[in-house]
Motif scaffolding. Sequence first.
Motif, PDB file in Angstrom:
ATOM      1  N   GLY A 143      -1.161  -1.135  18.530  1.00  0.00           N
ATOM      2  CA  GLY A 143      -2.275  -0.236  18.251  1.00  0.00           C
ATOM      3  C   GLY A 143      -3.651  -0.764  18.560  1.00  0.00           C
ATOM      4  O   GLY A 143      -4.642  -0.296  17.997  1.00  0.00           O
ATOM      5  N   ARG A 144      -3.751  -1.718  19.453  1.00  0.00           N
ATOM      6  CA  ARG A 144      -5.086  -2.201  19.854  1.00  0.00           C
ATOM      7  C   ARG A 144      -5.024  -2.780  21.269  1.00  0.00           C
ATOM      8  O   ARG A 144      -3.967  -3.244  21.716  1.00  0.00           O
ATOM      9  CB  ARG A 144      -5.604  -3.251  18.870  1.00  0.00           C
ATOM     10  N   PRO A 145      -6.150  -2.773  21.994  1.00  0.00           N
ATOM     11  CA  PRO A 145      -6.160  -3.270  23.381  1.00  0.00           C
ATOM     12  C   PRO A 145      -5.971  -4.773  23.455  1.00  0.00           C
ATOM     13  O   PRO A 145      -6.326  -5.504  22.536  1.00  0.00           O
ATOM     14  CB  PRO A 145      -7.545  -2.856  23.893  1.00  0.00           C
ATOM     15  N   ARG A 146      -5.402  -5.242  24.568  1.00  0.00           N
ATOM     16  CA  ARG A 146      -5.191  -6.674  24.797  1.00  0.00           C
ATOM     17  C   ARG A 146      -5.896  -7.083  26.094  1.00  0.00           C
ATOM     18  O   ARG A 146      -5.273  -7.504  27.035  1.00  0.00           O
ATOM     19  CB  ARG A 146      -3.695  -6.988  24.886  1.00  0.00           C
ATOM     20  N   GLY A 147      -7.197  -6.928  26.133  1.00  0.00           N
ATOM     21  CA  GLY A 147      -7.955  -7.282  27.330  1.00  0.00           C
ATOM     22  C   GLY A 147      -8.946  -6.189  27.691  1.00  0.00           C
ATOM     23  O   GLY A 147      -8.879  -5.049  27.212  1.00  0.00           O
ATOM     24  N   GLU A 148      -9.880  -6.538  28.562  1.00  0.00           N
ATOM     25  CA  GLU A 148     -10.962  -5.609  28.929  1.00  0.00           C
ATOM     26  C   GLU A 148     -10.458  -4.440  29.770  1.00  0.00           C
ATOM     27  O   GLU A 148     -10.957  -3.327  29.671  1.00  0.00           O
ATOM     28  CB  GLU A 148     -12.054  -6.365  29.681  1.00  0.00           C
ATOM     29  N   ASN A 149      -9.479  -4.670  30.634  1.00  0.00           N
ATOM     30  CA  ASN A 149      -8.992  -3.624  31.533  1.00  0.00           C
ATOM     31  C   ASN A 149      -7.800  -2.870  30.943  1.00  0.00           C
ATOM     32  O   ASN A 149      -6.926  -2.404  31.663  1.00  0.00           O
ATOM     33  CB  ASN A 149      -8.597  -4.240  32.885  1.00  0.00           C
ATOM     34  N   SER A 150      -7.788  -2.749  29.636  1.00  0.00           N
ATOM     35  CA  SER A 150      -6.662  -2.124  28.959  1.00  0.00           C
ATOM     36  C   SER A 150      -6.589  -0.628  29.243  1.00  0.00           C
ATOM     37  O   SER A 150      -7.602   0.072  29.272  1.00  0.00           O
ATOM     38  CB  SER A 150      -6.781  -2.347  27.445  1.00  0.00           C
ATOM     39  N   LYS A 151      -5.372  -0.129  29.450  1.00  0.00           N
ATOM     40  CA  LYS A 151      -5.149   1.303  29.609  1.00  0.00           C
ATOM     41  C   LYS A 151      -5.464   2.046  28.321  1.00  0.00           C
ATOM     42  O   LYS A 151      -5.745   3.233  28.315  1.00  0.00           O
ATOM     43  CB  LYS A 151      -3.686   1.568  29.999  1.00  0.00           C
ATOM     44  N   LEU A 152      -5.412   1.298  27.212  1.00  0.00           N
ATOM     45  CA  LEU A 152      -5.675   1.904  25.922  1.00  0.00           C
ATOM     46  C   LEU A 152      -7.099   2.442  25.844  1.00  0.00           C
ATOM     47  O   LEU A 152      -7.375   3.387  25.099  1.00  0.00           O
ATOM     48  CB  LEU A 152      -5.436   0.874  24.809  1.00  0.00           C
ATOM     49  N   ASN A 153      -8.008   1.835  26.608  1.00  0.00           N
ATOM     50  CA  ASN A 153      -9.401   2.293  26.600  1.00  0.00           C
ATOM     51  C   ASN A 153      -9.578   3.604  27.363  1.00  0.00           C
ATOM     52  O   ASN A 153     -10.423   4.427  27.012  1.00  0.00           O
ATOM     53  CB  ASN A 153     -10.306   1.216  27.207  1.00  0.00           C
ATOM     54  N   THR A 154      -8.788   3.793  28.409  1.00  0.00           N
ATOM     55  CA  THR A 154      -8.943   4.997  29.243  1.00  0.00           C
ATOM     56  C   THR A 154      -7.942   6.089  28.892  1.00  0.00           C
ATOM     57  O   THR A 154      -8.198   7.262  29.132  1.00  0.00           O
ATOM     58  CB  THR A 154      -8.777   4.625  30.720  1.00  0.00           C
ATOM     59  N   LYS A 155      -6.794   5.716  28.327  1.00  0.00           N
ATOM     60  CA  LYS A 155      -5.763   6.694  27.974  1.00  0.00           C
ATOM     61  C   LYS A 155      -5.334   6.503  26.517  1.00  0.00           C
ATOM     62  O   LYS A 155      -4.158   6.324  26.209  1.00  0.00           O
ATOM     63  CB  LYS A 155      -4.559   6.573  28.910  1.00  0.00           C
ATOM     64  N   PHE A 156      -6.327   6.567  25.637  1.00  0.00           N
ATOM     65  CA  PHE A 156      -6.068   6.359  24.214  1.00  0.00           C
ATOM     66  C   PHE A 156      -5.083   7.392  23.670  1.00  0.00           C
ATOM     67  O   PHE A 156      -4.299   7.111  22.758  1.00  0.00           O
ATOM     68  CB  PHE A 156      -7.389   6.421  23.433  1.00  0.00           C
ATOM     69  N   TYR A 157      -5.114   8.595  24.210  1.00  0.00           N
ATOM     70  CA  TYR A 157      -4.253   9.674  23.720  1.00  0.00           C
ATOM     71  C   TYR A 157      -2.769   9.344  23.887  1.00  0.00           C
ATOM     72  O   TYR A 157      -1.927   9.856  23.143  1.00  0.00           O
ATOM     73  CB  TYR A 157      -4.595  10.994  24.417  1.00  0.00           C
TER      74      TYR A 157
END
Length: 534
Positions: A143-157
């Motif tokens: 449930g949290r990003p692992r780096g700056e280029n994380s997909k979690l930042n752009t595709k949180f949904y």
Amino acid sequence: MAPYCQLIIDTPEFQRLRFIKQLGSTCYVFPSAVHTRFEHSIGVSHLASRLAESLARDNKTIEKSDIACVAIAGLCHDLGHGPFSHAFEKIVPPGKNGEKWSHEEQSVIMFEYMIAHNELRRKLKEYNIYEQEINFICEIIVGRPRGENSKLNTKFYLHQIVNNSINGVDVDKWDYVTRDALYLGMKSAFDFNRIMPFVKVYDVNRDEDKRKELCFRDKVASDLNHMFLTRRRLHYAAYQHRVSRIITIMLKDAFLAASNDLIFIGIDGKKYDLLESVQDPMAFCQVNDTILNVIMLSQGKRMEKAREIIDRIHKRQLYQCIGEYQHVDGVMHSSKGSEILEWIHNLREESPSTSSSSTSSSKSPAEEIWSQGNIEVEVSNFNYGGDDKNPLLHIPFYNKSNGSSFHLSTYKVCVILRYSFVECAGPTLDQRYAFVANRCQGDRKFEMKLEELAEDLGISNNLRKFASKLSFGYEVWNQYKSSNTRQDGLICCEGTLSMLMAWKKRTPRQSQIVELRRALVASGFTEQAEKYFN
């Protein structure tokens, strides 16, 4: 199942979930609740891929590899659970950095080990699942990003599909609410099939940030409310059932007592005990609910205490609840069990009756129960998924005519709640209850009767005969009798009570009342026999 999911399922790390019950100790109260995390994980994966595919029809930025990542994350989100789930989670010590152990972090460790141990990287590449996608799966699980280029930042949904940290509406909850209600024999009005077609991705404003999130059609608000109501009902009736919580405490005590003698082999042949097994994924892969059988079948004194606790569970000689109350803010100042326990002990130390009795050389049975090692406080929280706030207020909605997201007004949420369930119209959505569990042997109610009986018998001349009927010899009785006179010359019942407690400890529980009543009548205490054991 998709072929990439089948690769995951056919591994020892995933098959281990067959031997971990979904509801832990709840099966001791609800016998049919024996479903496992194996089928739950498959169910979550199925629902996750269905929802992701539904979203992809309207959102061309969702790729096939994204759908695969969400499905695999659904499969692997519970890999880190230990035996009887929360009973194990409560006894694992913090890590070297002082952080509390969590099954989510352990799930990521187990997933990465599974990929390496079964050489899945090469096979997953056939489905366009590369290192970046594997990292994204780990992010969804934890449930949290692992780096700056994380997909979690752009595709949180996509993360919200499996593990929605914003409002708790995710396929994990959809599966366990539906599955648990079925196996518990509880009827539920919640149906995720009603909600799934009405989930879309829209921009949502959160404070000063804007990001794409899962949004729900306004007409399914009442269906979402049914989900939260069913969740609360499951917590109230099953998950936090008092007996189930007590058995969890007993399992925890048994695991702690046996921990040093339960050895598991890790990577490079290194040995780990039960609590240390979380440090090595190979060792942890061997830890599941079957350790209960290992304890029960053990021989000798090394795991004797753990065996006795498990034996008590199966004989229903459980720890007793000796106090229960509804928590009120401003009175207890805390909802943490450890702090409430400390508060209780401080109250007892300040009590005049406790301080006067503390000068005596021996403890009464009541004082023995209240000693530090014998009691534990458990706090139960009953809410609708948003602590003291209404979870519907955190859910973004959309309607048929408007192409943007919005949140329901407080007024409309209250109307939905009152329409769906009268209890929700009360002043609070968050209730906390605490109960005190007693680890002492036997039934506390029966012990209280023995205390009253000892006081009633006083210093009657028939006590000698009564002791004989309970199979206590003359010398033994004289030792107990001497305790009935205190150093200040006052008469008390301490010796008689000690004798009754010693008799109780050696007598099988099922025959205690019959034997005691017979001994009382034979000794001339017919009135007391009728009064206490009629």
